[in-house]
Motif scaffolding. Sequence first.
Motif, PDB file in Angstrom:
ATOM      1  N   LEU A  55      31.037  33.579  40.387  1.00 35.25           N
ATOM      2  CA  LEU A  55      31.367  34.908  39.871  1.00 35.25           C
ATOM      3  C   LEU A  55      32.854  35.210  40.046  1.00 35.25           C
ATOM      4  O   LEU A  55      33.462  35.869  39.203  1.00 35.25           O
ATOM      5  CB  LEU A  55      30.526  35.988  40.550  1.00 35.25           C
ATOM      6  N   ILE A  56      33.418  34.751  41.133  1.00 37.50           N
ATOM      7  CA  ILE A  56      34.851  34.958  41.368  1.00 37.50           C
ATOM      8  C   ILE A  56      35.651  34.271  40.262  1.00 37.50           C
ATOM      9  O   ILE A  56      36.554  34.865  39.675  1.00 37.50           O
ATOM     10  CB  ILE A  56      35.262  34.437  42.756  1.00 37.50           C
ATOM     11  N   LYS A  57      35.279  33.049  39.967  1.00 40.75           N
ATOM     12  CA  LYS A  57      35.973  32.322  38.905  1.00 40.75           C
ATOM     13  C   LYS A  57      35.783  33.013  37.560  1.00 40.75           C
ATOM     14  O   LYS A  57      36.714  33.101  36.765  1.00 40.75           O
ATOM     15  CB  LYS A  57      35.466  30.882  38.861  1.00 40.75           C
ATOM     16  N   GLU A  58      34.597  33.532  37.313  1.00 44.48           N
ATOM     17  CA  GLU A  58      34.333  34.240  36.054  1.00 44.48           C
ATOM     18  C   GLU A  58      35.210  35.482  35.922  1.00 44.48           C
ATOM     19  O   GLU A  58      35.742  35.769  34.843  1.00 44.48           O
ATOM     20  CB  GLU A  58      32.854  34.629  35.963  1.00 44.48           C
ATOM     21  N   VAL A  59      35.387  36.229  37.012  1.00 45.40           N
ATOM     22  CA  VAL A  59      36.257  37.409  36.963  1.00 45.40           C
ATOM     23  C   VAL A  59      37.695  36.989  36.655  1.00 45.40           C
ATOM     24  O   VAL A  59      38.363  37.618  35.832  1.00 45.40           O
ATOM     25  CB  VAL A  59      36.175  38.230  38.268  1.00 45.40           C
ATOM     26  N   HIS A  60      38.156  35.927  37.290  1.00 40.37           N
ATOM     27  CA  HIS A  60      39.509  35.432  36.980  1.00 40.37           C
ATOM     28  C   HIS A  60      39.617  35.113  35.496  1.00 40.37           C
ATOM     29  O   HIS A  60      40.609  35.474  34.846  1.00 40.37           O
ATOM     30  CB  HIS A  60      39.838  34.190  37.798  1.00 40.37           C
ATOM     31  N   MET A  61      38.619  34.445  34.947  1.00 34.00           N
ATOM     32  CA  MET A  61      38.648  34.091  33.520  1.00 34.00           C
ATOM     33  C   MET A  61      38.681  35.352  32.654  1.00 34.00           C
ATOM     34  O   MET A  61      39.415  35.404  31.666  1.00 34.00           O
ATOM     35  CB  MET A  61      37.437  33.228  33.156  1.00 34.00           C
TER      36      MET A  61
END
Length: 140
Positions: free
Chosen positions: A49-55
């Motif tokens: 989810l952290i990576k998704e928010v960055h994206m």
Amino acid sequence: MAGVVEELVKKAGGCAVIDGGFATQLEALGADINDPLWSAACLITKPHLIKEVHMQYLEAGADVIISSSYQATIPGFLARGLLLEEAEGLLRTSVQLAREARDEFWKSTLRSSKPVYNRALVAASIGSYGAYLADGSEYR
């Protein structure tokens, strides 16, 4: 580093867009951040989810993305029952997730007709000592 930031701002037309509201975006994706570690808890439970928010922020035009480590501290992770090596690894992971998102986004834009003028910077978020206490004392 100042030269890199100056070049970024110059290419961006005089300003740079920094991501913000990271915890709000995590919650929108279903993360429960009601935790002493706040959004850093997702480093343990839901790093995807952290990576998704960055994206999401990169897709929205962010020139700088910030690691999810404001509330991430060695003492905080140790209090959660993690070993020192695990705690140190999670701090590195917070930056690595941002770098991976940035690099994946950059590669995807190279293959598309979407104009991207720069490769976003990754900034580390470092909370105050009061943030570690998780009692709101960073505001006092």
